[in-house]
Design a protein around this motif. Structure first.
Motif, short mmCIF file in Angstrom:
data_model
loop_
_atom_site.label_atom_id
_atom_site.label_comp_id
_atom_site.label_asym_id
_atom_site.label_seq_id
_atom_site.Cartn_x
_atom_site.Cartn_y
_atom_site.Cartn_z
N GLN A 55 -39.29 55.64 158.01
CA GLN A 55 -39.89 55.83 156.62
C GLN A 55 -40.32 57.42 156.42
N LEU A 56 -40.36 58.02 157.58
CA LEU A 56 -40.74 59.50 157.50
C LEU A 56 -39.46 60.21 156.97
N ILE A 57 -38.44 59.88 157.50
CA ILE A 57 -37.11 60.52 156.91
C ILE A 57 -36.73 59.97 155.69
N TYR A 58 -37.19 58.78 155.24
CA TYR A 58 -36.79 58.49 153.93
C TYR A 58 -37.73 59.38 153.01
N LEU A 59 -39.01 59.45 153.34
CA LEU A 59 -40.05 59.89 152.42
C LEU A 59 -39.68 61.50 152.26
N LEU A 60 -39.19 62.22 153.35
CA LEU A 60 -39.13 63.60 153.48
C LEU A 60 -37.78 63.90 152.92
N GLU A 61 -36.91 63.23 153.29
CA GLU A 61 -35.36 63.88 152.74
C GLU A 61 -35.12 63.28 151.43
#
Lengths: 590, 695
Positions: A25-31
């Motif tokens: 989720q975090l990678i998707y959100l940030l990147e």
């Protein structure tokens, strides 16, 4: 050491799924969503990045909003334009947007949310990492985080099936539980028909048991937390531990084999264990001598790496132990523990009070002194008026007048109170009892005592047998009950409650205890048909601490699990200890 | 056996057609259709007729009648037209009837003749009147295009989200175009119009002349144009009796046909059958119908989805049929039955002749707690019909209290909204309501409301603490909460004020508040702090250095460390520092200074209230064994052993412990016996123990 679980103990559910979920989720959100390419820690200082876009991943705190607003306004002053994005986790609060608006930057900032509520710190420990939960709810009466707790519970039940047996105690617990149930009903079907993986859930509020959380910890993991402060499952060991000029960040969880064996041990056993381990390790190294080339090749390729790893871990923990011993084996610490035990057992109160007074006079530690005062108040149903005044006066003289506010906070939270002046209460009671029957008078007395939020620790302790009777020495190497986490002097109240309720599968027979805890309306049992739950799942128990739990409590329940063939899983708003609780209540000059 | 081909007629060389009646219309029309404005909805939707539209010659007293029929001619509604003259009728995609009046006002009616709303096509239209109007459909919804008396076009591509566009002027246009139509290309609505032999395409920005490819020469005027339902194809009918058929983009010709009829046709439309690849244009004159087809070419036919079908049934109030279809198709409740019941309920709340109680009960009986039904949506509809009380009743059935809040706010039931928001446990919602209330009520009432809602109050206080300090003070004042007011001023005394006098003033207010709160302790402590602050200021002036903001203890320590013993003692007396504290303080400070001579003098000034063990401890902490030993000898018998152990005299400690016959002390000494040096002492203790046991 590190006693094995019973062979019939259930397997723990796999939390790595949660970890993966959060990471993805975090990678998707940030990147993907926000095209972030560099990460910085949000600190209260100007942003150095020269990027065209700044993206903030923050808790929804007003302080953070002010910081962001100041950055934006500084950019504006410098005539610089860039894009600003704020990602709130776990959710956005209206008040935060209002602050952005009032600071005149609302139009410059776009907002997003990341509903992240569960961080697996270990194989059996999930944390919401919300230390502010404690102060916000238990001091300020602010319910904003309850929703987050409900979302976390909901996520768990969607992942691991419904919970057939639910128990809880405390006001916040009750409210969270009801909201959670409502949510589950609305989103019916998601968990319907699933086989439960976790048979029991037990929720409790931190204020049901403040005493345990305020005791000095003597089990290794708790002691490391008290001494070095574990943050998010890792600790920074300073030069005094690493015996070099650098600090070392160490992850503390079940994957650290050395740590895993000593984490739940009473500190007095740890050093002996580590030195034995060191000797064994040396012996394994020594096997090299007399090896031929082939054996040596094998040794280097297969064993050496493991040994080196173990060696590294051992030296870290031995260093930590030495450092702890230096601090804690002094006479001062022995005296401190002695006083705590006296308070828990309720003898030599005068002596303990003088000890606390001296502690304050000598300016030993503002937080420690507060902690002792609170322990005294909690175990004695409040301080007698004379002590209440004099200890507070001494404290203000030592640490400054702003702590008038600290005392006001502690009183509101029920941590440091004054005994209701007996006279006035009895006077009213006797007047009333002349007018009505005895039975009614009894009820009125109850009403009076429930008016003042009082701790009835002594009576509870007796009812639940919290102070084990010791004939001879308590063998800390082979603990016989959960009291070992406090050197055999005291069974943690929270853990005892859990043990008792699990044994009875309800609060039945604990009415008196519940009443003494001032939770008559706030303790509940909720069971559904168990036909779908496997016997294995029925020995898996999720314990939820709203307001934080300590490593000592975790160790005690791990011990109970091993004894009874259960496995406990912990969900807490944050891992806490006495210092964190006291700091949350303290007023400090900004 | 019937001859299947009997009623087929040849059409050209290779095609045949037949004509047969699908069903007969049930209507009983008294007028001829030619005297009516007619509009039929797409997909076999309803038909609207406006009888007796305005004829200049007719008397105004005869009012026109608007009638709505189903596609098969069943009457659905009939009403007297009381508004202005209507130029054009048309159905929107949602099956709403749009009636465009001469003054540019568009009135919107439901399928059953119920008035929904109206909107205007703008001032320019109002001034120049409507000459002609078209209702057209795009993927976004339904639009209205107007040709005004000034020969200008105004259009709105979606009446659901009304944005008026005034199209650019057509250069040299002096009279109305001979024919025009709307086109929709690349999601933008255009207007194609014919002026004499020329065709113009109008978009938002420009007017451009266009020429259809392969158009036969000799055209001096276009009499009719028709665009297909999907806006893909266009047909043009010229004054030479020639029909051009091609793509609407005007890039390709499909076919052409010369019918040799020069009279302007009444109507020309594209038609095609479902899944058929053949398309044709039907041209109608007074007494003649002509079908012109083209070569096969693949076209797409978008089917009505089941959802749209259900919507249509719902619109026609055929709820039981719709539900049966849902059940037959086994649609999930949320998409199927629940949705239809919700529609039914929305219809139900409009029945004004039924009492609020009855409507609410009827709805609840039918809907119960069917999943997917939102009582708040139904309540919103009731409120839309002006039935606020009914809306509130319906909201009570809404299980999610949070869902009730927005409507309650809209209905100005903010206090009820507040309780519901609190019930929902969603603090953010509570906060939203609070801000509403704050704007809606005067300050006094607002505070009063908060007072009755502790949860909201603490939430608001939290916010004020960070953002609106003055409001916080007012809140406490309002509640006569003197304790918190005192705390407020205390905080202000170090957080908000910089000058000493300002800080003292804040403390004075705090002290006053504490007295009112009957918290004498806090009041006295605050007064002490005022004295201390003033004194610290004076000390800074007289002695230099930093005193302000130190605690009392630290102030005295600083004085001792600075060699101002007299002043330190004076301060201790003034502030009644207990002897014990003062002794600890001086002992620590003098040891820090390593002023051993002064320390010894101090130790002899009178009998130590803390005993002499602390002297031993502190000296050892400074690693001064010599001094420590001096004090060890003065330690009382109870702590003698500890003192001796501290200075490292294990042997003597053992002697004292043996003398005391104290088991605990013996154990303590024994634990200090390390290495060979203490072996003799350890032996001695063991012997003493053994001897004691013998006795």
């Amino acid at each position: 050491m590190a006693f094995p679980h019973r062979p019939d103990a259930p397997e723990l559910p796999d939390f790595s799924m949660l970890k993966r979920l959060a990471r993805d989720q975090l990678i998707y959100l940030l990147e993907q969503q926000h095209e972030v390419d560099k990460l910085y820690k949000v600190e209260n200082k100007p942003a150095l990045s020269s990027n065209e876009q700044l993206c903030f991943l923050v808790r929804p705190r007003i302080k953070n909003m002010r910081y962001i607003a100041s950055l934006v306004n500084a950019d504006k002053l410098a005539g610089r334009t860039r894009k600003y994005k704020v990602i709130f986790s776990p959710q956005k609060f209206h008040a935060c947007e209002m602050v952005l608006e009032e600071e005149g930057v609302y139009g410059d900032v776009s907002c997003d949310e990341w509903a992240f509520s569960l961080l697996p710190l270990d194989v059996d420990l999930l944390s919401m990492e919300l230390p502010e939960f404690f102060r916000d709810y238990f001091l300020e009466g602010d319910q904003r985080w309850i929703n987050t707790a409900v979302q976390a519970l909901h996520l768990l039940s969607t992942l691991y099936g419904p919970f057939p047996n639910c128990y809880g105690i405390g006001r916040c617990t009750k409210m969270s539980y009801e909201l959670w149930r409502k949510l589950e009903e609305e989103e019916d079907g998601e968990t319907k028909g699933r086989r439960p993986e976790i048979g029991h859930i037990f929720l409790l509020d931190r204020d049901v048991d403040f005493v345990t959380a305020l005791c000095s910890q003597v089990v290794y993991e708790g002691l490391v937390d008290d001494t070095f402060r574990i943050k998010c499952g890792s600790v920074d060991f300073g030069p005094e531990v690493t015996s070099s000029d650098r600090s070392l960040k160490v992850l503390l969880n079940a994957e650290d084999k050395v740590f895993n064996e000593i984490r739940n041990e009473h500190f007095s056993n740890v050093f002996g264990f580590l030195s034995q381990k060191a000797r064994n390790l040396q012996a394994q190294y020594d096997r090299r001598r007399g090896m031929d080339i082939k054996q040596m090749k094998n040794f280097v390729s297969q064993e050496l790496k493991g040994l080196k790893q173990e060696h590294r871990l051992l030296s870290v923990h031995i260093g930590a132990c030495e450092s702890i011993m230096k601090k804690k084996t002094k006479q001062d610490f022995q005296e401190l523990i002695k006083t705590e035990h006296a308070l828990l057992e309720g003898f030599n109160i005068r002596e303990s009070t003088s000890y606390i007074e001296e502690h304050i006079d000598r300016q030993v530690s503002p937080i420690e002194s507060l902690r002792l005062m609170c322990l005294l108040s909690l175990t004695e149903n409040g301080l007698i008026p004379k002590d209440y005044r004099s200890l507070k006066t001494q404290y203000l003289q030592s640490y400054g007048p702003e702590h008038l506010l600290t005392f006001s906070n502690l009183r509101r939270a029920g941590l440091l109170t004054e005994q209701a002046p007996g006279d006035t209460l009895t006077a009213v009671e006797s007047k009333v009892s002349k007018l009505v029957t005895d039975k009614a008078a009894g009820k009125i007395t109850d009403a009076f005592s429930s008016l003042a939020k009082r701790s009835n620790f002594r009576a509870i302790s007796k009812k639940l047998n919290l102070i084990p009777r010791v004939d001879g020495e308590y063998d800390l190497k082979v603990p016989r009950d959960m009291a070992y986490v406090f050197s055999g002097a005291y069974v943690p109240l929270s853990c005892r409650l859990i043990e008792q309720v699990l044994e009875r599968r309800s609060w039945q027979g604990l009415d008196e205890v519940v009443r003494l805890l001032n939770c008559s309306e706030l303790a509940f049992t909720d069971m559904t048909k168990e036909d779908k739950a496997s016997s294995e799942s029925l020995r898996l128990i999720l314990v939820v601490f709203l307001g934080g739990c300590t490593f000592s409590e975790i160790s005690a329940l791990r011990f109970l699990g091993r004894e009874k063939g259960y496995r406990f899983i912990f969900l807490t708003t944050a891992v806490t200890n006495s210092a964190r609780l006291m700091e949350a209540m303290s007023e400090v000059k900004a | 056996m019937d001859c299947y081909t009997a009623n087929w007629n040849p059409l050209g060389d290779s095609a045949f057609y037949r004509k047969y009646e699908l069903y007969s219309m049930d209507w009983d029309l008294k007028e001829e259709l030619r005297d009516c404005l007619v509009a039929a909805a797409p997909y076999g939707g309803p038909i609207a007729l406006l009888r007796n539209p305005w004829r200049k010659e007719k008397v105004a007293s005869i009012r026109p009648v608007l009638e709505i029929y189903s596609a098969s001619g069943l009457p659905l509604a009939s009403l007297l037209w009381k508004s202005g003259p209507v130029v054009s009728l048309g159905w929107s995609a949602e099956e709403e009837l749009l009636c465009v009046q001469e003054d540019g006002v568009v009135l919107v009616y439901g399928l059953h003749g119920d008035f929904r709303r109206h909107f205007s096509m703008g001032n320019e239209v109002l001034q120049n009147r409507v000459l002609d109007a078209r209702i057209f459909h795009t993927e976004f919804g339904s639009g209205v295009a107007i040709l005004t008396g000034a020969h200008r076009f105004t259009l709105s591509a979606n009446v659901g989200d009304l944005k008026l566009r005034r199209m650019p002027e057509v250069p040299g246009l002096q009279s109305a175009p001979s024919c025009w139509t709307t086109l929709c290309q690349d999601r933008v609505a255009h207007i194609l119009l014919a002026v004499g032999p020329d065709l113009y395409l109008l978009d938002h920005a420009a007017c451009s002349a266009v020429t259809p490819p392969g158009l036969a020469p000799g055209v001096s005027s276009f009499l009719q144009m028709a665009v297909s339902f999907t806006y893909r194809h266009l047909a043009l009918f010229t004054d030479t009796g020639y029909i051009w058929m091609g793509t609407a983009s005007l890039k390709e010709k499909l076919c052409e046909f010369n019918c040799n009829i020069r009279a302007p046709p009444k109507q020309m439309v594209w038609c095609s059958r479902p899944r058929s690849k053949e398309r044709a244009v039907v041209v109608a004159w007074e007494r003649r119908l002509m079908v012109v087809g083209d070569a096969p070419e693949s076209i797409q036919y978008k089917q009505l989805t089941i959802q749209v079908l259900l919507d249509r049934l719902v619109l026609r109030r055929l709820y039981p049929l719709a539900i049966q279809i849902c059940e037959y198709l086994r649609l999930p409740e949320v998409q199927g039955v629940s949705r239809i019941l919700a529609h039914w309920a929305c219809y139900k709340v409009q029945q004004k002749d039924v009492s609020d109680e009855d409507v609410a009960r009827a709805i609840n009986q039918k809907l119960g707690d069917t999943p997917g039904v939102s009582y708040s949506d139904i309540a919103a509809r009731a409120y839309g019909c002006g039935r606020t009380e009914l809306a509130i009743k319906l909201l009570e059935y809404e299980p999610r209290s949070g869902e009730q809040v927005p409507l309650l706010l809209k209905m100005k039931r903010s206090k009820l909204a507040l309780s519901k928001a609190i019930e929902s446990g969603d603090t953010d919602l509570v906060f939203t309501v609070l801000l509403h209330l704050k704007n809606e009520l005067n300050r006094g009432d607002f505070f009063m409301t908060l007072r009755n809602q502790p949860m909201a109050l603490s939430l608001y206080r939290q916010f004020c603490k960070h953002q609106e300090l003055e409001t916080l003070k007012d809140l406490y004042n309002q509640d006569d909460n003197h304790q918190e007011l005192g705390s407020f001023h205390i905080r202000a005394s170090y957080a908000a004020e910089e000058r000493i006098e300002g800080r003292v003033a804040a403390l004075q207010m705090a002290a006053d508040a504490f007295y009112k709160a009957k918290n004498e302790f806090a009041a006295k402590a605050t007064e002490d702090q005022m004295r201390l602050l003033r004194l610290q200021r004076r000390l800074e002036d007289e002695l230099g250095g930093h005193f302000v903001d130190l605690s009392l203890h630290d102030t005295v320590t600083t004085l001792v460390l600075g060699g101002h013993s007299k002043r330190a003692e004076q301060l201790a007396r003034d502030f009644r520092i207990p002897d014990k504290r003062l002794w600890w303080l001086k002992l620590t400070a003098l040891a820090d200074l390593e002023d051993w001579e002064e320390l010894e003098k101090f130790s002899k000034s009178k009998k130590s209230p803390i005993g002499y063990l602390p002297f031993v401890e502190i000296c050892m902490k400074q690693h001064n064994k010599y001094e420590a030993k001096k004090y060890a000898s003065r330690v009382g018998p109870e702590q003698k052993v500890k003192a001796l152990l501290l200075v490292g005299d294990v042997a003597q400690a053992a002697d004292v412990a043996i003398e005391h016959r104290n088991e605990a002390e013996l154990t303590l000494v024994l634990s200090h016996c390390t290495g060979t040096a203490d072996a003799a002492t350890a032996d001695k203790i063991q012997r003493a123990r053994a001897q004691a046991q013998k006795k």
